[in-house]
Design a protein around this motif. Structure first.
Motif, PDB file in Angstrom:
ATOM      1  N   VAL A   1     -22.056  51.029  60.971  1.00 37.49           N
ATOM      2  CA  VAL A   1     -20.742  50.679  60.559  1.00 37.49           C
ATOM      3  C   VAL A   1     -19.822  51.829  60.120  1.00 37.49           C
ATOM      4  O   VAL A   1     -20.292  52.639  59.272  1.00 37.49           O
ATOM      5  CB  VAL A   1     -21.169  49.686  59.186  1.00 37.49           C
ATOM      6  CG1 VAL A   1     -19.643  49.078  58.766  1.00 37.49           C
ATOM      7  CG2 VAL A   1     -21.878  48.487  59.891  1.00 37.49           C
ATOM      8  N   SER A   2     -18.838  51.728  60.585  1.00 35.88           N
ATOM      9  CA  SER A   2     -17.858  52.964  60.269  1.00 35.88           C
ATOM     10  C   SER A   2     -16.432  52.246  59.691  1.00 35.88           C
ATOM     11  O   SER A   2     -15.910  51.543  60.453  1.00 35.88           O
ATOM     12  CB  SER A   2     -17.397  53.628  61.324  1.00 35.88           C
ATOM     13  OG  SER A   2     -18.607  54.361  62.081  1.00 35.88           O
ATOM     14  N   VAL A   3     -15.956  52.809  58.626  1.00 35.63           N
ATOM     15  CA  VAL A   3     -14.722  52.680  58.267  1.00 35.63           C
ATOM     16  C   VAL A   3     -13.994  53.836  58.087  1.00 35.63           C
ATOM     17  O   VAL A   3     -14.400  54.741  57.157  1.00 35.63           O
ATOM     18  CB  VAL A   3     -14.911  51.741  56.631  1.00 35.63           C
ATOM     19  CG1 VAL A   3     -13.485  51.672  56.401  1.00 35.63           C
ATOM     20  CG2 VAL A   3     -15.588  50.563  56.691  1.00 35.63           C
ATOM     21  N   ASP A   4     -13.190  54.327  58.799  1.00 32.64           N
ATOM     22  CA  ASP A   4     -12.304  55.520  58.975  1.00 32.64           C
ATOM     23  C   ASP A   4     -13.550  56.682  59.035  1.00 32.64           C
ATOM     24  O   ASP A   4     -14.041  56.600  59.923  1.00 32.64           O
ATOM     25  CB  ASP A   4     -11.667  55.810  57.589  1.00 32.64           C
ATOM     26  CG  ASP A   4     -10.608  54.645  57.678  1.00 32.64           C
ATOM     27  OD1 ASP A   4      -9.717  54.515  58.720  1.00 32.64           O
ATOM     28  OD2 ASP A   4      -9.792  54.427  56.679  1.00 32.64           O
ATOM     29  N   GLU A   5     -13.651  57.543  58.285  1.00 35.18           N
ATOM     30  CA  GLU A   5     -14.660  58.648  58.322  1.00 35.18           C
ATOM     31  C   GLU A   5     -16.017  58.430  57.804  1.00 35.18           C
ATOM     32  O   GLU A   5     -16.853  59.382  57.863  1.00 35.18           O
ATOM     33  CB  GLU A   5     -13.990  60.002  57.601  1.00 35.18           C
ATOM     34  CG  GLU A   5     -12.538  60.302  58.222  1.00 35.18           C
ATOM     35  CD  GLU A   5     -12.523  60.388  59.902  1.00 35.18           C
ATOM     36  OE1 GLU A   5     -13.586  61.399  60.345  1.00 35.18           O
ATOM     37  OE2 GLU A   5     -11.674  60.020  60.511  1.00 35.18           O
ATOM     38  N   SER A   6     -16.275  57.096  57.268  1.00 34.39           N
ATOM     39  CA  SER A   6     -17.597  56.643  56.380  1.00 34.39           C
ATOM     40  C   SER A   6     -18.325  55.919  57.321  1.00 34.39           C
ATOM     41  O   SER A   6     -17.743  54.925  58.086  1.00 34.39           O
ATOM     42  CB  SER A   6     -17.293  56.193  55.057  1.00 34.39           C
ATOM     43  OG  SER A   6     -16.383  56.825  54.250  1.00 34.39           O
TER      44      SER A   6
END
Length: 97
Positions: free
Chosen positions: A65-70
């Motif tokens: 799971v990615s949210v922007d750069e995380s």
């Protein structure tokens, strides 16, 4: 802001991938719902190391799971609460990539 989810594994070893671009959602109420899910899930994403592979369970899923750069990678048994809600909604409603 974008969300990208990859679910791999299972009995067939299949891969499902979807992406949601929150800035492209025209319906403001829907965009607020997505942002609320992200804010609830973000601490869980940040608490999971991205580079360490989760414990493998035979025929189990592994989620990235990615949210922007995380980014986090987590096994299916550990996918709970807001993180699971966010990931499942992204796979259901996001653009397949």
């Amino acid at each position: 802001m974008f969300i990208e989810v990859v679910r791999s594994g299972g009995i067939a070893g299949s891969i499902r991938r979807a992406r949601v671009d929150l800035d492209a959602i025209a319906d403001e109420a829907s965009a607020r719902e997505w942002r609320g899910l992200v804010e609830q899930a973000r601490p869980l994403i940040l608490s999971q190391p991205a580079a360490v592979a989760p414990t493998r369970v035979r025929d189990g899923f592994v989620w990235t799971v990615s949210v922007d750069e995380s980014t986090c990678q987590i096994d299916d048994a550990s996918m709970t609460g807001p993180l699971r809600d966010l990931a499942q909604r992204a796979l259901r409603e996001g653009r397949r990539v």
